[in-house]
Design an enzyme around this catalytic site. Sequence first.
Site, PDB file in Angstrom:
ATOM      1  N   PHE A   1      37.906 -44.141  -4.407  1.00 43.34           N
ATOM      2  CA  PHE A   1      38.388 -45.484  -4.095  1.00 43.34           C
ATOM      3  C   PHE A   1      39.514 -45.390  -3.073  1.00 43.34           C
ATOM      4  CE2 PHE A   1      40.465 -49.563  -4.549  1.00 43.34           C
ATOM      5  CZ  PHE A   1      39.362 -50.409  -4.553  1.00 43.34           C
TER       6      PHE A   1
ATOM      7  N   GLU B   1      32.751 -54.874   9.171  1.00 41.65           N
ATOM      8  CA  GLU B   1      33.009 -54.715   7.739  1.00 41.65           C
ATOM      9  C   GLU B   1      33.978 -53.546   7.537  1.00 41.65           C
ATOM     10  OE1 GLU B   1      33.370 -55.673   4.936  1.00 41.65           O
ATOM     11  OE2 GLU B   1      31.543 -55.683   3.730  1.00 41.65           O
ATOM     12  N   ASP B   2      34.707 -53.579   6.428  1.00 45.41           N
ATOM     13  CA  ASP B   2      35.636 -52.478   6.161  1.00 45.41           C
ATOM     14  C   ASP B   2      34.919 -51.249   5.596  1.00 45.41           C
ATOM     15  OD1 ASP B   2      35.063 -53.716   3.738  1.00 45.41           O
ATOM     16  OD2 ASP B   2      37.146 -53.967   3.112  1.00 45.41           O
TER      17      ASP B   2
ATOM     18  N   ARG C   1      46.817 -53.460   1.574  1.00 46.07           N
ATOM     19  CA  ARG C   1      46.137 -53.709   2.849  1.00 46.07           C
ATOM     20  C   ARG C   1      47.020 -53.336   4.032  1.00 46.07           C
ATOM     21  NH1 ARG C   1      41.586 -56.711   1.571  1.00 46.07           N
ATOM     22  NH2 ARG C   1      41.791 -58.252  -0.073  1.00 46.07           N
TER      23      ARG C   1
ATOM     24  N   ASP D   1      29.542 -49.610   0.571  1.00 53.15           N
ATOM     25  CA  ASP D   1      29.523 -48.786  -0.634  1.00 53.15           C
ATOM     26  C   ASP D   1      28.092 -48.793  -1.182  1.00 53.15           C
ATOM     27  OD1 ASP D   1      30.295 -47.383  -2.869  1.00 53.15           O
ATOM     28  OD2 ASP D   1      31.301 -49.043  -3.853  1.00 53.15           O
TER      29      ASP D   1
HETATM   30  P1  IMP Z   1      29.184 -52.934  -1.478  1.00 53.77           P
HETATM   31  O1  IMP Z   1      28.610 -54.309  -1.651  1.00 53.77           O
HETATM   32  O2  IMP Z   1      29.065 -52.133  -2.746  1.00 53.77           O
HETATM   33  O3  IMP Z   1      28.647 -52.189  -0.285  1.00 53.77           O
HETATM   34  O4  IMP Z   1      30.714 -53.100  -1.339  1.00 53.77           O
HETATM   35  C1  IMP Z   1      31.288 -53.473  -0.209  1.00 53.77           C
HETATM   36  C2  IMP Z   1      32.617 -54.146  -0.468  1.00 53.77           C
HETATM   37  O5  IMP Z   1      33.290 -53.591  -1.598  1.00 53.77           O
HETATM   38  C3  IMP Z   1      33.497 -53.876   0.710  1.00 53.77           C
HETATM   39  O6  IMP Z   1      33.435 -54.931   1.611  1.00 53.77           O
HETATM   40  C4  IMP Z   1      34.870 -53.727   0.094  1.00 53.77           C
HETATM   41  O7  IMP Z   1      35.513 -54.971   0.102  1.00 53.77           O
HETATM   42  C5  IMP Z   1      34.652 -53.317  -1.320  1.00 53.77           C
HETATM   43  N1  IMP Z   1      34.892 -51.841  -1.515  1.00 53.77           N
HETATM   44  C6  IMP Z   1      33.963 -50.869  -1.713  1.00 53.77           C
HETATM   45  N2  IMP Z   1      34.537 -49.659  -1.852  1.00 53.77           N
HETATM   46  C7  IMP Z   1      35.865 -49.872  -1.735  1.00 53.77           C
HETATM   47  C8  IMP Z   1      37.008 -48.996  -1.756  1.00 53.77           C
HETATM   48  O8  IMP Z   1      36.921 -47.750  -1.921  1.00 53.77           O
HETATM   49  N3  IMP Z   1      38.214 -49.585  -1.574  1.00 53.77           N
HETATM   50  C9  IMP Z   1      38.375 -50.932  -1.382  1.00 53.77           C
HETATM   51  N4  IMP Z   1      37.338 -51.786  -1.345  1.00 53.77           N
HETATM   52  C10 IMP Z   1      36.098 -51.268  -1.516  1.00 53.77           C
HETATM   53 MG    MG Z   2      34.950 -56.209   1.994  1.00 53.09          MG
END
Ligand code: IMP
Ligand code: MG
Length: 176
Positions: free
Chosen positions: A150, A97-98, A163, A101
């Site tokens: 962000f 995963e990238d 990207r 959050d």
């Molecule tokens: P989560 O479900 O809140 O953990 O969010 C995860 C997904 O939100 C990641 O796979 C990212 O695609 C996107 N995401 C969360 N924070 C960022 C950020 O700072 N920049 C870009 N994408 C983000």
């Molecule tokens: Mg993602």
Amino acid sequence: MEKVHELISIETIQKKVKEIGERITKDYEGKDIAVVCVLKGAVIFLSDLLREIKSSRLTVEFIGLSSYEGGTKSTGVVKVTSDLTQSVQGKHLIIVEDIVDTGLTLHFLTQNLMLKKPESIEVCTLLEKPSNIAKPITIKYKCFEIPDKFVIGYGLDYEGRYRNLPYIGVLEITKD
Ligand code: IMP
Ligand code: MG
């Protein structure tokens, strides 16, 4: 206006990715690995990481998930936009995963993958924003923890853009 400030350089990223690849190589010796890459944000990380894992028993799968719908805040609702194409039953899964959050995406994904009867599931993430965690999840492999900003670049996007930036940067958006 959009401004980008470098947060993590490509040299720092590459050093860390190599380290994580070496750990995975050791931990999964003799095992059938299926790396599950979360589209689209993790693709750059995946391509660097794959070349640091020494294994002849590794396969790669992609899954498309969406929770952002283009903006900078999670909608909280995760959707599968494209699914795996091969069976992962009996395999050791590593989700790539990238960024983690809130943890909602990964929580959803691990539940979903569990139904496919793998031998094990672990998570490998490039970034984690620990301050936003809503669903606690175990992350076995993590490159960097970052503050609640962000970020874009090295695969991560803002409205589909940035990207291709070769490093990780903080995006600042100002009105004018
Ligand atoms: P989560 O479900 O809140 O953990 O969010 C995860 C997904 O939100 C990641 O796979 C990212 O695609 C996107 N995401 C969360 N924070 C960022 C950020 O700072 N920049 C870009 N994408 C983000
Ligand atoms: Mg993602």
